[in-house]
Design an enzyme around this catalytic site. Structure first.
Site, PDB file in Angstrom:
ATOM      1  N   TRP A  99      47.129  22.390  78.441  1.00 15.74           N
ATOM      2  CA  TRP A  99      47.709  21.057  78.665  1.00 15.74           C
ATOM      3  C   TRP A  99      47.323  20.523  80.031  1.00 15.74           C
ATOM      4  O   TRP A  99      47.046  19.328  80.180  1.00 15.74           O
ATOM      5  CB  TRP A  99      49.222  21.083  78.475  1.00 15.74           C
ATOM      6  CG  TRP A  99      49.607  21.445  77.073  1.00 15.74           C
ATOM      7  CD1 TRP A  99      50.376  22.509  76.677  1.00 15.74           C
ATOM      8  CD2 TRP A  99      49.238  20.763  75.858  1.00 15.74           C
ATOM      9  NE1 TRP A  99      50.502  22.522  75.309  1.00 15.74           N
ATOM     10  CE2 TRP A  99      49.825  21.463  74.785  1.00 15.74           C
ATOM     11  CE3 TRP A  99      48.480  19.626  75.590  1.00 15.74           C
ATOM     12  CZ2 TRP A  99      49.650  21.064  73.452  1.00 15.74           C
ATOM     13  CZ3 TRP A  99      48.313  19.225  74.260  1.00 15.74           C
ATOM     14  CH2 TRP A  99      48.900  19.948  73.216  1.00 15.74           C
ATOM     15  N   ASP A 126      54.592  17.632  83.926  1.00 17.30           N
ATOM     16  CA  ASP A 126      54.702  17.635  82.468  1.00 17.30           C
ATOM     17  C   ASP A 126      55.834  18.595  82.118  1.00 17.30           C
ATOM     18  O   ASP A 126      55.720  19.802  82.326  1.00 17.30           O
ATOM     19  CB  ASP A 126      53.366  18.110  81.882  1.00 17.30           C
ATOM     20  CG  ASP A 126      53.372  18.207  80.360  1.00 17.30           C
ATOM     21  OD1 ASP A 126      54.443  18.032  79.755  1.00 17.30           O
ATOM     22  OD2 ASP A 126      52.290  18.467  79.800  1.00 17.30           O
ATOM     23  N   LYS A 131      59.876  19.159  71.341  1.00 22.64           N
ATOM     24  CA  LYS A 131      60.191  20.559  71.637  1.00 22.64           C
ATOM     25  C   LYS A 131      61.678  20.770  71.916  1.00 22.64           C
ATOM     26  O   LYS A 131      62.283  21.627  71.324  1.00 22.64           O
ATOM     27  CB  LYS A 131      59.340  21.057  72.800  1.00 22.64           C
ATOM     28  CG  LYS A 131      57.933  21.436  72.342  1.00 22.64           C
ATOM     29  CD  LYS A 131      56.846  20.692  73.003  1.00 22.64           C
ATOM     30  CE  LYS A 131      55.519  20.922  72.303  1.00 22.64           C
ATOM     31  NZ  LYS A 131      54.409  20.332  73.023  1.00 22.64           N
TER      32      LYS A 131
END
Ligand SMILES: *Cc1c(COP(=O)(O)O)cnc(C)c1O
Length: 359
Positions: A101, A171, A195
């Protein structure tokens, strides 16, 4: 069909009381005579939903008044581009490369300027958070970027870099509201919902007000933070249903004792699994002790065959989505907020039995 213990990395489990409430309100929300899916995003009823969601989020995360909250679309992946497009002035940012990511965020930022990688853990399959040296930080960077919790590799920061006047951007897609985060330390935080917060479709951005300014020239309207912020996330049709579901998750978190309460449960769950991994002769965690995630726990046995056998038997017993990411192999248990303690204890019981049976 009975519900299973779902260890998916995302989209992932939602709290059962939230699903049941959605079911109850699905066809007719309150006195509106219609489903949330069917109502105008400009209606009074929906206004209460979106404003209620923001109010709860602010309360639960203790978000200061000088921060804006936005409910956007496009997932975490759109933020990889939106952040440089809006924050680049010197067209330069520092990045810590801690996994896929982070790598994607670096690639997107490189399209608009210099993405300076000041540290990386790529040498050991991202199994640790690299030590950061202040002398490597760029003083003229527009921001300093980290992936707070690395969903794929199971690492997380337990100490944040001191970036001085350079805004810290993180993030938090896989650890939002799973542990207490001091919003004051950040210029910008973002997370896709799927999530820890709700169904896929809404992306939360928490941004210090003074950082919202004119984006680089040519930035599409939909990728301009000031447009969304000024419109209270209602510039265009927002992901109404996902925002409604997120609000229900926030209410559930509040009932669980807020983020602090949920964090205590998450520490207990992770402790149960890590303690067993540390004691087991068959299963081993893959991450350096001090950088272990509370949310995503990768582990392996000595062979791919045994891993495959374990995953199959676990699936047959109702512990699903335990297969590790293709770049790590082995297994990964994602134990987000909605996973009950019982799910983790039962998984460990199953692992213990598997270990005995396959000696
Ligand atoms: C899942 C994830 C993403 C990607 O999110 P999308 O909403 O699928 O774009 C980004 N960062 C982290 C840390 C993630 O876990």
């Amino acid at each position: 069909m009975e519900r299973v213990y779902n260890f998916s990395a995302g989209p992932s489990m939602l709290p059962l009381p939230v699903l049941e409430k959605i079911q109850k309100e699905l066809v007719c929300y309150g006195n509106s005579g219609m489903s949330v899916m069917e109502m105008s995003h400009r209606s009074k009823v929906f206004e209460e939903i979106i404003q209620g969601a923001e109010k709860l989020l602010r309360e639960l995360m203790d978000i200061p008044d000088n921060y804006k909250v936005m409910f956007l679309q496009g997932g975490g992946s759109t933020q990889f581009a939106m952040i440089p497009m809006n924050l680049f002035k010197n067209k330069k940012a520092d990045f810590v490369k801690t996994g896929q990511w982070a790598k994607k965020a670096i690639e997107e930022a490189s399209k608009f300027g210099t993405a300076n990688v000041i540290a990386s853990s790529e040498d050991k399959t991202y199994s640790y958070i690299p030590v950061l040296h202040k002398e490597d930080f760029s003083k003229d960077a527009d921001y300093f970027y980290i992936t707070y919790n690395n969903t794929i590799y199971g690492t997380r920061y337990t100490e944040l870099p001191d970036t001085g006047d350079v805004p810290l951007v993180a993030d938090i897609s896989s650890n939002i509201m799973s542990e207490v985060i001091d919003v004051n330390k950040f210029g910008l935080l973002f997370a896709g919902a799927q999530k820890n917060v709700g169904p896929a479709g809404v992306t939360i951005v928490i941004m210090r007000e003074d950082l919202i300014s004119e984006p680089i020239s040519g930035t599409p309207t939909m990728l301009n933070y000031s447009i969304h912020s000024n419109a209270g996330s209602l510039y265009n049709t927002p992901p109404c249903f996902a925002i409604y579901a997120a609000k229900l998750v926030f209410e559930w978190i509040k009932d669980m004792g807020g983020v602090k309460g949920v964090q205590a449960i998450n520490e207990e769950k992770a402790g149960i699994l890590y303690d067993y991994l540390d004691a087991s002769n068959m299963f081993k965690g893959t991450v350096v002790y001090k950088d272990r995630s509370l949310m995503n726990i990768p582990f392996v046995t000595k062979s791919d065959e045994l891993n495959a056998k374990f995953i199959k038997e676990a699936t047959d017993s109702g512990f699903v989505n335990l297969k590790g990411h293709r770049t790590v192999g082995g297994m990964r248990a994602s134990i987000y907020n909605a996973m009950p303690v019982e799910g983790v204890s039962k998984l460990v019981e199953f692992m213990k039995k598997f270990e005995v049976d396959n000696k």
